[in-house]
Design a protein around this motif. Sequence first.
Motif, short mmCIF file in Angstrom:
data_model
loop_
_atom_site.label_atom_id
_atom_site.label_comp_id
_atom_site.label_asym_id
_atom_site.label_seq_id
_atom_site.Cartn_x
_atom_site.Cartn_y
_atom_site.Cartn_z
N ILE A 186 24.10 72.36 76.46
CA ILE A 186 24.32 74.08 76.68
C ILE A 186 22.66 74.87 76.69
O ILE A 186 21.65 74.87 75.91
N SER A 187 22.29 75.46 78.45
CA SER A 187 21.43 76.22 78.47
C SER A 187 21.78 77.59 78.29
O SER A 187 22.35 77.62 77.44
N LEU A 188 20.38 78.04 77.81
CA LEU A 188 20.18 79.80 77.08
C LEU A 188 21.57 80.94 77.72
O LEU A 188 22.13 81.45 77.80
N ASP A 189 21.27 80.24 79.71
CA ASP A 189 22.12 81.36 80.35
C ASP A 189 23.16 81.25 80.41
O ASP A 189 24.10 82.06 79.83
N HIS A 190 23.80 79.53 80.60
CA HIS A 190 25.27 78.70 80.07
C HIS A 190 25.80 80.22 78.71
O HIS A 190 27.38 80.60 78.40
N LEU A 191 25.27 80.09 77.04
CA LEU A 191 25.36 80.44 76.41
C LEU A 191 25.10 82.16 76.45
O LEU A 191 26.56 82.55 75.50
N ARG A 192 24.53 82.56 77.44
CA ARG A 192 25.09 83.99 77.93
C ARG A 192 26.16 84.44 78.13
O ARG A 192 26.88 85.16 77.78
N GLN A 193 26.62 83.37 78.56
CA GLN A 193 28.29 83.21 79.72
C GLN A 193 29.27 83.54 78.93
O GLN A 193 30.20 83.79 78.76
N ILE A 194 29.05 82.71 77.39
CA ILE A 194 30.05 82.67 76.47
C ILE A 194 30.11 83.36 76.00
O ILE A 194 30.57 84.32 74.98
N THR A 195 28.94 83.93 75.11
CA THR A 195 29.11 85.06 74.41
C THR A 195 29.25 86.55 75.02
O THR A 195 29.45 87.67 74.47
N GLU A 217 31.69 70.80 77.83
CA GLU A 217 30.99 72.37 77.83
C GLU A 217 32.14 73.09 76.41
O GLU A 217 33.24 71.79 76.18
N VAL A 218 31.78 74.22 75.98
CA VAL A 218 32.90 75.09 75.11
C VAL A 218 34.53 75.31 74.97
O VAL A 218 33.61 76.23 76.22
N SER A 273 38.93 86.27 67.25
CA SER A 273 39.82 86.32 67.62
C SER A 273 39.40 86.23 69.33
O SER A 273 40.58 86.24 70.18
N ARG A 274 38.82 87.57 69.30
CA ARG A 274 38.45 87.94 70.32
C ARG A 274 38.14 86.33 72.12
O ARG A 274 36.79 85.63 71.10
N MET A 275 38.68 86.86 73.03
CA MET A 275 38.37 86.12 73.88
C MET A 275 37.29 85.86 75.01
O MET A 275 36.45 85.62 76.10
N VAL A 276 36.57 87.56 74.90
CA VAL A 276 35.96 88.13 75.62
C VAL A 276 34.41 88.37 75.07
O VAL A 276 33.55 88.70 74.15
N GLY A 277 33.90 87.79 75.20
CA GLY A 277 32.53 86.98 74.58
C GLY A 277 32.60 86.37 72.86
O GLY A 277 33.94 87.08 72.29
N CYS A 278 32.14 85.12 72.46
CA CYS A 278 32.85 85.24 70.72
C CYS A 278 31.53 85.49 70.41
O CYS A 278 30.77 86.39 70.31
N CYS A 279 32.19 85.59 68.76
CA CYS A 279 31.51 86.09 67.44
C CYS A 279 30.23 85.82 67.62
O CYS A 279 29.71 84.25 67.43
N ALA A 280 28.96 86.45 66.55
CA ALA A 280 27.81 85.46 66.39
C ALA A 280 27.65 84.70 65.82
O ALA A 280 27.29 83.47 65.15
N HIS A 281 28.59 84.90 64.65
CA HIS A 281 29.12 83.50 63.75
C HIS A 281 29.35 81.64 64.83
O HIS A 281 28.68 81.10 64.63
N TYR A 297 23.08 76.32 68.02
CA TYR A 297 22.42 75.07 66.86
C TYR A 297 22.43 73.68 67.40
O TYR A 297 21.79 72.61 68.75
N LEU A 298 24.01 73.21 67.80
CA LEU A 298 25.01 72.14 68.38
C LEU A 298 23.90 71.56 70.06
O LEU A 298 23.66 70.85 70.49
N GLY A 299 24.19 72.62 70.98
CA GLY A 299 24.46 72.75 71.92
C GLY A 299 22.90 73.08 73.04
O GLY A 299 22.42 72.31 73.81
#
Length: 512
Positions: free
Chosen positions: A370-379, A437-438, A449-457, A464-466
Amino acid sequence: MYVRGTLTLNGKLNFDCSHSLSEEDYQRLTGLTRNQFKAVANTVTDLRKSEIRSVKTCLAILLVQLRTGLSNSILATLFSLEIHQIQRATHAARSSLMKSFVPSFLGFQHMSHDKFTRDHTTPTARTLFADNQQDTGILFLNGTYNYLQKSSHHYFQKQTYSMHKGRSLVKPMMILATDGYILNVLGPYYADGHNNHASIIKHAFKTNADEINTWMHEDDVMVVDRGFRDAEEILNKMNFKVEMPCFISKGAKQQTVDEANTTRLVTKVRWVVESANGRIKQWKFLNKVVANHYVPHIGDFVRIVCALVNCFRPPLINDFDNDDIGKEMIEKAQLDNHVKTYVEEHNLLRRKTVYKEVNGATELHMFPRISLDHLRQITMGIYQIKSAKNYTDAHQEDDNYALFICKARPDLLRVKMHSRHSSSRCYHLWLEYDENEVTGWYCTCKVGSRMVGCCAHIASVVWYLGYHRCNIGAAQSVNASGKFSSSILNAKDVPEESDLSDVESVDSYIEE
């Protein structure tokens, strides 16, 4: 170096000769560049030169005091003046700025409602809260704090003592735009129970503070924090729309999916309030305990600093062309968390035999890169990404990143993550993925439990994994603060094999 040279040669700070101080010195001492300082000096036309100081020196004394928080005695030394002359200079500069400069950059009268909504409303906020209506104003209400010395006047001490903060303070009420522009500052108000946010809002509209009733329009949106819960009814009665983070229901441990999604929509845009506060508190006078003899002028000082920020600082958000993220957040807010549903239906929180432990540092090669741009889309934000490194450092021990795989579903991971605030609290999170993808997540934290971006955990595990182990290397630690740990002693670190006689002698000494 320029300041030291100026003091050595002239014995005082000299703002009349613009080249006696460097550009950096101007910024450190006044918070302004040389040209910005000149621009402010040109506006204070009613400020007069005296026998002991010039107009620029008078203005500089006030700005240096606000920026650095230095006392009058130290300012007297720096400017080669007496303390009473410093006091008169700050009074004259404050009065002149409040008359000639502040009204042009702060207050309901300096900007029309139409210009405010057109120039200072971000597309994301307009999409989330105004249904893309161009004439709807979206404002942030935020009560900030200025701490005071304890007063010997008992009644004043009771009025300024905050039970919430446990200290004496006054509360200016700031009204901001979604790009961080400070529209107005009301107050300051006392800090006792009669001056909660609901009372302050009611007072502002009942007294028509600074013509607020004339400026505001019906259906304007007020984005507030939970401290305004008692003011929500008042604002609704005045036909304003209120957006506030949701509360956790009584007896519940976390927000529902809808509540967590709604809360994320608010926090997505309201971060600018804290950033604007941070800008103001860069003027150290407002970030320190203010002497009580300044109490009558605290409101003026806050307004002067806010006007300077509005005039010379760029907006906190400059991208007014892209509203795609707002539309995406609205779409995700309608989704249900299928991973949470699966975990609850199969009781995966309590069942432990259904998992197999693996080392995420060396195993789990099928997890997608996962790239940082993709991670930002997740968060859907950057705070979670910034926190990911620290959470990973706390979780990873001896190059072992412990996690569990569900035996029945190898595409479902479980991680036990410790809280950053409490050693006794930990959260369990589940991560669903495929080779590309995740695809889903769920965490037992309050907003997990939110879907609008994940929590910090969850973001820390995905990071770390991606990303981290693929780009840096699984064996490399992310610890950046370990150098501090060796500088502090921990009383619980006692050698396991200690001399029993020494221990007994210490115990007997304590008993005596």
